[in-house]
Structures are given as structure tokens and as C-alpha cells.
Design a protein around this motif. Structure first.
Motif, PDB file in Angstrom:
ATOM      1  N   ASN A 152       0.849  -1.185   0.000  1.00  0.00           N
ATOM      2  CA  ASN A 152       0.000   0.000   0.000  1.00  0.00           C
ATOM      3  C   ASN A 152       0.892   1.245   0.000  1.00  0.00           C
ATOM      4  OD1 ASN A 152      -1.676   2.148   0.963  1.00  0.00           O
ATOM      5  ND2 ASN A 152      -3.063   0.665   1.870  1.00  0.00           N
ATOM      6  N   PHE A 153       0.603   2.194  -0.913  1.00  0.00           N
ATOM      7  CA  PHE A 153       1.505   3.345  -1.001  1.00  0.00           C
ATOM      8  C   PHE A 153       1.192   4.457  -0.008  1.00  0.00           C
ATOM      9  CE2 PHE A 153      -1.405   4.650  -4.619  1.00  0.00           C
ATOM     10  CZ  PHE A 153      -1.824   5.871  -4.105  1.00  0.00           C
ATOM     11  N   ASN A 154       0.156   4.291   0.829  1.00  0.00           N
ATOM     12  CA  ASN A 154      -0.085   5.266   1.892  1.00  0.00           C
ATOM     13  C   ASN A 154       0.741   4.865   3.110  1.00  0.00           C
ATOM     14  OD1 ASN A 154      -1.943   6.848   0.483  1.00  0.00           O
ATOM     15  ND2 ASN A 154      -3.640   5.521   1.047  1.00  0.00           N
ATOM     16  N   PRO A 155       1.632   5.721   3.591  1.00  0.00           N
ATOM     17  CA  PRO A 155       2.500   5.348   4.702  1.00  0.00           C
ATOM     18  C   PRO A 155       1.709   5.148   5.999  1.00  0.00           C
ATOM     19  CG  PRO A 155       2.743   7.686   4.193  1.00  0.00           C
ATOM     20  CD  PRO A 155       1.876   7.103   3.118  1.00  0.00           C
ATOM     21  N   PRO A 156       2.195   4.302   6.903  1.00  0.00           N
ATOM     22  CA  PRO A 156       1.463   3.949   8.127  1.00  0.00           C
ATOM     23  C   PRO A 156       1.099   5.138   9.004  1.00  0.00           C
ATOM     24  CG  PRO A 156       3.276   2.422   7.761  1.00  0.00           C
ATOM     25  CD  PRO A 156       3.425   3.506   6.745  1.00  0.00           C
ATOM     26  N   GLU A 157       1.932   6.195   9.022  1.00  0.00           N
ATOM     27  CA  GLU A 157       1.583   7.333   9.886  1.00  0.00           C
ATOM     28  C   GLU A 157       0.427   8.158   9.320  1.00  0.00           C
ATOM     29  OE1 GLU A 157       4.698   9.034   7.083  1.00  0.00           O
ATOM     30  OE2 GLU A 157       4.370   7.136   8.136  1.00  0.00           O
ATOM     31  N   ARG A 158       0.115   7.987   8.023  1.00  0.00           N
ATOM     32  CA  ARG A 158      -1.017   8.672   7.413  1.00  0.00           C
ATOM     33  C   ARG A 158      -2.250   7.777   7.361  1.00  0.00           C
ATOM     34  NH1 ARG A 158      -0.150  13.389   4.415  1.00  0.00           N
ATOM     35  NH2 ARG A 158       1.688  14.424   5.286  1.00  0.00           N
ATOM     36  N   GLN A 159      -2.023   6.479   7.196  1.00  0.00           N
ATOM     37  CA  GLN A 159      -3.143   5.544   7.092  1.00  0.00           C
ATOM     38  C   GLN A 159      -2.803   4.296   7.895  1.00  0.00           C
ATOM     39  OE1 GLN A 159      -4.139   3.414   3.249  1.00  0.00           O
ATOM     40  NE2 GLN A 159      -3.988   1.921   4.904  1.00  0.00           N
ATOM     41  N   ALA A 160      -3.500   4.147   9.016  1.00  0.00           N
ATOM     42  CA  ALA A 160      -3.212   3.023   9.915  1.00  0.00           C
ATOM     43  C   ALA A 160      -3.610   1.692   9.272  1.00  0.00           C
ATOM     44  CB  ALA A 160      -3.962   3.212  11.227  1.00  0.00           C
ATOM     45  N   ARG A 161      -3.011   0.622   9.749  1.00  0.00           N
ATOM     46  CA  ARG A 161      -3.382  -0.731   9.332  1.00  0.00           C
ATOM     47  C   ARG A 161      -4.153  -1.387  10.476  1.00  0.00           C
ATOM     48  NH1 ARG A 161      -0.558   2.176   5.651  1.00  0.00           N
ATOM     49  NH2 ARG A 161       0.532   0.897   4.109  1.00  0.00           N
ATOM     50  N   PRO A 162      -5.253  -2.062  10.163  1.00  0.00           N
ATOM     51  CA  PRO A 162      -6.015  -2.728  11.221  1.00  0.00           C
ATOM     52  C   PRO A 162      -5.299  -3.967  11.734  1.00  0.00           C
ATOM     53  CG  PRO A 162      -6.988  -3.188   9.078  1.00  0.00           C
ATOM     54  CD  PRO A 162      -5.879  -2.209   8.848  1.00  0.00           C
ATOM     55  N   PRO A 163      -5.748  -4.511  12.867  1.00  0.00           N
ATOM     56  CA  PRO A 163      -5.173  -5.771  13.336  1.00  0.00           C
ATOM     57  C   PRO A 163      -5.619  -6.923  12.432  1.00  0.00           C
ATOM     58  CG  PRO A 163      -7.045  -5.156  14.698  1.00  0.00           C
ATOM     59  CD  PRO A 163      -6.793  -4.000  13.772  1.00  0.00           C
ATOM     60  N   PHE A 164      -4.953  -8.047  12.545  1.00  0.00           N
ATOM     61  CA  PHE A 164      -5.349  -9.226  11.776  1.00  0.00           C
ATOM     62  C   PHE A 164      -6.693  -9.747  12.290  1.00  0.00           C
ATOM     63  CE2 PHE A 164      -5.362 -13.920  11.495  1.00  0.00           C
ATOM     64  CZ  PHE A 164      -5.477 -14.027  10.113  1.00  0.00           C
ATOM     65  N   GLY A 165      -7.555 -10.142  11.370  1.00  0.00           N
ATOM     66  CA  GLY A 165      -8.866 -10.675  11.742  1.00  0.00           C
ATOM     67  C   GLY A 165      -9.529 -11.348  10.565  1.00  0.00           C
ATOM     68  N   LYS A 166     -10.832 -11.509  10.631  1.00  0.00           N
ATOM     69  CA  LYS A 166     -11.546 -12.367   9.683  1.00  0.00           C
ATOM     70  C   LYS A 166     -12.119 -11.653   8.461  1.00  0.00           C
ATOM     71  CE  LYS A 166     -13.132 -15.849  13.015  1.00  0.00           C
ATOM     72  NZ  LYS A 166     -14.338 -16.495  13.582  1.00  0.00           N
ATOM     73  N   VAL A 167     -12.106 -10.333   8.437  1.00  0.00           N
ATOM     74  CA  VAL A 167     -12.781  -9.591   7.367  1.00  0.00           C
ATOM     75  C   VAL A 167     -11.806  -9.251   6.247  1.00  0.00           C
ATOM     76  CG1 VAL A 167     -14.111  -7.534   6.780  1.00  0.00           C
ATOM     77  CG2 VAL A 167     -14.432  -8.616   9.011  1.00  0.00           C
ATOM     78  N   ALA A 168     -12.129  -9.659   5.026  1.00  0.00           N
ATOM     79  CA  ALA A 168     -11.352  -9.254   3.846  1.00  0.00           C
ATOM     80  C   ALA A 168     -12.108  -8.151   3.121  1.00  0.00           C
ATOM     81  CB  ALA A 168     -11.139 -10.440   2.915  1.00  0.00           C
ATOM     82  N   PHE A 169     -11.368  -7.221   2.521  1.00  0.00           N
ATOM     83  CA  PHE A 169     -12.007  -6.099   1.835  1.00  0.00           C
ATOM     84  C   PHE A 169     -11.327  -5.863   0.497  1.00  0.00           C
ATOM     85  CE2 PHE A 169     -12.519  -1.490   1.002  1.00  0.00           C
ATOM     86  CZ  PHE A 169     -13.897  -1.461   0.901  1.00  0.00           C
ATOM     87  N   MET A 170     -12.126  -5.760  -0.560  1.00  0.00           N
ATOM     88  CA  MET A 170     -11.600  -5.403  -1.878  1.00  0.00           C
ATOM     89  C   MET A 170     -12.330  -4.151  -2.354  1.00  0.00           C
ATOM     90  SD  MET A 170     -13.183  -8.582  -4.064  1.00  0.00           S
ATOM     91  CE  MET A 170     -14.924  -9.047  -3.944  1.00  0.00           C
ATOM     92  N   SER A 171     -11.600  -3.274  -3.035  1.00  0.00           N
ATOM     93  CA  SER A 171     -12.169  -1.977  -3.378  1.00  0.00           C
ATOM     94  C   SER A 171     -11.735  -1.521  -4.762  1.00  0.00           C
ATOM     95  CB  SER A 171     -11.747  -0.922  -2.348  1.00  0.00           C
ATOM     96  OG  SER A 171     -12.253   0.355  -2.691  1.00  0.00           O
ATOM     97  N   GLN A 172     -12.700  -1.013  -5.543  1.00  0.00           N
ATOM     98  CA  GLN A 172     -12.364  -0.399  -6.823  1.00  0.00           C
ATOM     99  C   GLN A 172     -11.843   1.015  -6.647  1.00  0.00           C
ATOM    100  OE1 GLN A 172     -15.513  -0.702  -9.712  1.00  0.00           O
ATOM    101  NE2 GLN A 172     -15.408  -2.930  -9.769  1.00  0.00           N
ATOM    102  N   SER A 173     -12.019   1.572  -5.463  1.00  0.00           N
ATOM    103  CA  SER A 173     -11.512   2.917  -5.178  1.00  0.00           C
ATOM    104  C   SER A 173     -10.371   2.816  -4.189  1.00  0.00           C
ATOM    105  CB  SER A 173     -12.626   3.792  -4.589  1.00  0.00           C
ATOM    106  OG  SER A 173     -12.080   4.937  -3.953  1.00  0.00           O
ATOM    107  N   GLY A 174      -9.197   3.295  -4.572  1.00  0.00           N
ATOM    108  CA  GLY A 174      -8.063   3.275  -3.659  1.00  0.00           C
ATOM    109  C   GLY A 174      -8.290   4.171  -2.457  1.00  0.00           C
ATOM    110  N   ALA A 175      -8.809   5.379  -2.701  1.00  0.00           N
ATOM    111  CA  ALA A 175      -9.027   6.327  -1.607  1.00  0.00           C
ATOM    112  C   ALA A 175     -10.059   5.799  -0.615  1.00  0.00           C
ATOM    113  CB  ALA A 175      -9.470   7.677  -2.166  1.00  0.00           C
ATOM    114  N   PHE A 176     -11.134   5.207  -1.131  1.00  0.00           N
ATOM    115  CA  PHE A 176     -12.153   4.646  -0.255  1.00  0.00           C
ATOM    116  C   PHE A 176     -11.573   3.467   0.521  1.00  0.00           C
ATOM    117  CE2 PHE A 176     -15.805   2.010   0.811  1.00  0.00           C
ATOM    118  CZ  PHE A 176     -16.693   2.950   1.310  1.00  0.00           C
ATOM    119  N   GLY A 177     -10.764   2.665  -0.156  1.00  0.00           N
ATOM    120  CA  GLY A 177     -10.122   1.545   0.513  1.00  0.00           C
ATOM    121  C   GLY A 177      -9.222   2.002   1.639  1.00  0.00           C
TER     122      GLY A 177
END
Length: 473
Positions: A152-177
Motif C-alpha cells: 500500500n503506497f499510503n504510509p502507516p503514519e497517514r493511514q493506519a493498518r487494522p489488526p489481523f482478523g476475519k474480514v477481507a475487503f476489496m475496493s475499486q476505489s483506492g481512496a475509499f479503501g
């Protein structure tokens, strides 16, 4: 040598042993630098930065030699992440093919979405020649929270990463993702994998849905789409996958203006919204109408079993909240459970013996009233869950009442033994939020508003209905 990868097993993409970043940069703020920072933060495989200028790159306290071409990389490369100007991408794909790369994540924009459909087709043609599977172009990247592979090209201090879990997400919009990942991190909603689909020159939402359907680390598949690449393929894939695990989709481009915006955004043909609605319903896909609803559904389905029926019991210490929940459930086409004569008799007996207060109401919604401690909640919850007329239990707790003690956390864990889905609603500020986190650690989903709780119940009931209709529940 051509490495043709067929089928829907994309572990080579999500679990690579080695990654090359083509377009790596030593300049902070550049996309190629941000991706290097993301990849090298938690990924334990080999990372090879590639830039025609050569030199060295220092990121996250480590020094990496930069290769002038992917063909100069000394070891094998499973995945290439490409972040160079669009016009160079087809030639880079050829070099990846010569290297034996299995998958390419093309971050670069400037293809179909910018009126260069010819360039995108050339990219796809060359990838097919080498048997390389492509994510993108014009995408944010992919993130596997299971093994730390994150381009992911958004750095961690700008866009946090969630913890590991059961939900997968796919998005046609990078910004929305990116916003979804940030929001999930804040709400501590665990995610397994994130895929930014981009223009889908090769791999599309149906390919990833099929993969995630068989992925043991994913329990719920969610997605944001503007339009599907192949309607028949999507329908057939969804109909098969939803019998294994829930699929929740947020579809934009529902209006004519929205459909036009989608076309200029990722080059998607949004198509008739009514056709999508019908396809979703016939394939067992749950359609969300907002980002919040998407995760209301997903959290409930990730943490609870699907409901075996649509009869809901409510236990609350606030009468008004119970009425609001009743209205919301009925407006969604669900039913308030009619407690059995046996359950009513148990409540009556406890009231007569002084174990429960005379001024409480046990006609569903069961109002244990504002001075209820956790022990009174537990009695009411047990009676409701032991009632054969109850399929789902909703617990509403106004933690602002000083009578409600922290014993409710352990009580909720004990309620799981009944095997019926439970949804907890805890409105308010800091203290309710703290209690909500503790209850969720015990495996019961908690929601901040009655409306969110209604969404959760609806998802559990609707998915249960789909499974029963198809003989799976």
C-alpha cells in the motif's frame, strides 16, 4: 520460461517469498519511497528495490542495494510491484516475464481511466504472454495482515493498518479503501486481506471473491464496487461463494450521475442499479448502502453464527432504547419474539419471590430497568436464550447507570454457550466505549447506536435465510 498460473489460488500473490519494487525511490514523499516503507515494515521475505538510477535506499532503519533492472536481481522474484510512469509499464512487464515473476501489482495510473485503454490492453496482452497475473493498474496495492506483505503506497503514519482478523475487503476505489483501512484500525475491526482492484486489466472482483471464498484466514468477504467486469462471472462466483461464507458489497453508481462518475474514475461501466440489486439478491450477496453499514454487517457476521430464524428478543435497561430497537427491527421486516408461556412463568415466579423487581417488564422488549446490575441482566438473558421462540438476542446497555457493574463482561461470555447469535448495543462516550472493547474481546459484537445494532441483526438473519434456502443451515 513462461510461468502460467491458472485457477483461483493466489497464495503466490498474498504470500510471496520475495518482492521487487520497480520504481523504488530514496526521496521521502515519493510513491516509490512510501511503498518501500510499507513493504519493509513487517514483511519477512526478500525485498529488492529496482530503479534505473541504481544506488542504495535506506528505509525503516535498513539499507537496501538498488538494482537497475529486475533482471539484475540475484534471486527469484515472486511478485513485482510496479510504480513507474504508465508508458513504461508494458516493457517492465516483459522484463518481469523474463525474470519468471508470477504476479504484478501495478500501482501506476494513466491507463483506461485516463482515456488510454490501448495502453491498458497492451499491458494485459504482455502479461498474458508471460502468464503473469496482474492487480490494477491504477491501484493502491494489496495488504495481507496475516504475514505483513503490504505494498500500500499510503504510509502507516497517514493511514493506519487494522489488526489481523476475519474480514477481507476489496475496493475499486483506492481512496475509499484507504479510508476503510483507517476506520477499521480505529474501531479495532480485524482484517485478513485488503485488495485495491484498480482498473482490473486482468484479475477482477470475481477472481478475488473466489480466492477469498477458499481462504481459511477469511471469514467474511466485503467489497466496494462501482461496476463488475463480467456480470455472469460475478453472479456465478457469488452464488457459489456465499454458500461458504458471507459476501457484503457496497455498490456505488446507483444513480445516473453516479454511474457517469464511476466511468471517469476507474473506467467502470456501472450499469443498471436494479440489475445489480436483483443479482445480489439472487446470489445471496448482502448489499450495504454506506461504509458504516458495510462494517456493521461484516462485524456481526465475523463474530457470530448466522441466525436460524427472524425472531428477536431484546433485553434493555432503557425503555426508550428498547422501543427504538423494536421499531428498527420491524421496519427491516424482522419479528419480535413472543416469549413462551414457560418463559413468562419463570419471570412471574422470580418477581413474586422478589428475585426480580415488580416494576420491570418481561413482555419483549424485556426491560430490566435502570437500576439493573449485571446479575439481573444475566437472568433475563438466560431466560430469553433458553426460549425456543428466540432466534437472536439483542442486549442494550446504558452504561451511564451506576448500577450496571463490570460483571456484564463475564456474563456475556457465558451467554455464548447457548449458541445463538447475540448483538450488544452500548450508546454513549468513553466509559461505554471501554466496556464495548472488553465485551468484544469475549467474542460478542458491540455497536454504538440502536440503528447500527439493527443492521447487525438484519445481516445475521438475512444470511441465515440464504443458507437455509439452500440447505446449508
Amino acid at each position: 520460461m513462461v510461468h502460467v498460473v491458472k485457477g483461483t489460488d493466489f497464495d503466490f500473490l498474498f504470500y510471496p517469498r520475495s518482492v521487487a519494487l520497480i520504481g523504488a525511490s530514496n526521496v521521502p514523499g515519493k510513491i516509490g519511497n512510501s511503498i518501500m516503507r510499507s513493504i519493509t515494515l513487517n514483511f519477512e521475505g526478500m525485498v529488492y528495490p529496482v530503479n534505473i538510477k541504481g544506488g542504495e535506499i535506506e528505509v525503516n532503519g535498513k539499507m537496501f542495494p538498488v538494482y537497475r533492472s529486475i533482471k539484475d536481481v540475484p534471486g527469484e522474484v515472486d511478485v513485482a510491484v510496479i510504480a513507474v510512469p504508465a508508458r513504461f509499464v508494458p516493457d517492465v512487464i516483459d522484463e518481469c516475464g523474463e525474470k519468471g515473476v508470477k504476479a504484478a501489482v501495478v500501482i501506476s495510473a494513466g491507463f483506461k481511466e485516463a482515456g488510454r485503454g490501448d495502453l491498458e490492453e497492451e499491458l494485459a496482452r504482455r502479461a498474458r504472454k508471460w502468464g503473469i497475473r496482474v492487480v490494477g493498474p491504477n491501484c493502491l496495492g494489496v495488504t495481507n495482515l496475516d504475514n505483513g506483505f503490504d505494498c500500500n503506497f499510503n504510509p502507516p503514519e497517514r493511514q493506519a493498518r487494522p489488526p489481523f482478523g476475519k474480514v477481507a475487503f476489496m475496493s475499486q476505489s483506492g481512496a475509499f479503501g484507504a479510508a476503510i483501512l483507517d476506520w477499521a484500525a480505529r474501531e479495532k475491526i480485524g482484517m485478513s486481506k485488503f485488495i485495491s482492484l484498480g482498473n482490473m486489466a486482468d484479475l477482477d472482483e470475481s477472481d478475488f471473491m473466489a480466492y477469498l471464498g477458499d481462504d481459511p484466514k477469511t471469514g467474511v468477504i466485503t467489497g466496494y464496487i462501482e461496476g463488475v467486469k463480467n456480470g455472469r462471472k460475478f453472479f456465478n462466483t457469488a452464488k457459489e461463494v456465499t454458500l461458504k461464507k458471507p459476501v457484503v458489497i457496497l455498490k456505488s453508481g446507483r444513480t445516473e450521475a453516479g454511474a457517469k462518475a464511476a466511468a471517469s474514475h476507474t473506467g467502470s461501466l456501472a450499469g443498471s442499479y436494479r440489475i445489480y440489486q436483483a443479482a445480489f439478491e439472487q446470489a445471496g450477496v448482502l448489499e450495504a448502502r454506506s461504509m458504516r453499514q458495510l462494517f456493521n454487517y461484516a462485524k456481526a457476521l465475523a463474530m457470530q453464527k448466522p441466525a436460524k430464524g427472524n425472531r428477536i428478543a431484546i433485553v434493555t435497561n432503557g425503555g426508550g432504547a428498547g422501543v427504538m430497537m423494536s421499531d428498527g427491527l420491524l421496519e427491516k421486516g424482522l419479528k419480535l419474539a413472543s416469549l413462551s408461556d414457560e418463559s413468562n412463568e419463570r419471570f412471574r415466579k422470580d418477581i413474586e419471590e422478589g428475585k426480580l423487581p415488580r416494576h420491570m417488564s418481561y413482555r419483549n422488549p424485556i426491560d430490566v430497568i435502570g437500576d439493573a446490575p449485571s446479575s439481573r441482566y444475566e437472568v433475563a438473558m438466560r431466560y430469553a436464550l433458553e426460549d425456543g421462540n428466540v432466534d437472536v438476542l439483542v442486549v442494550i446497555a446504558l452504561f451511564q447507570s451506576p448500577a450496571l457493574d463490570e460483571g456484564i463482561v463475564a456474563a456475556m461470555e457465558r451467554m455464548k454457550a447457548y449458541g445463538k447469535p447475540i448483538v450488544f448495543v452500548a450508546p454513549g462516550g468513553a466509559y461505554p466505549h471501554k466496556m464495548a472493547r472488553n465485551i468484544e474481546l469475549k467474542g460478542v459484537p458491540v455497536y454504538e447506536t440502536v440503528e447500527d445494532g439493527v443492521d447487525a441483526v438484519y445481516a445475521l438473519v438475512r444470511y441465515g435465510e440464504w443458507l437455509r434456502e439452500n440447505g446449508k443451515l
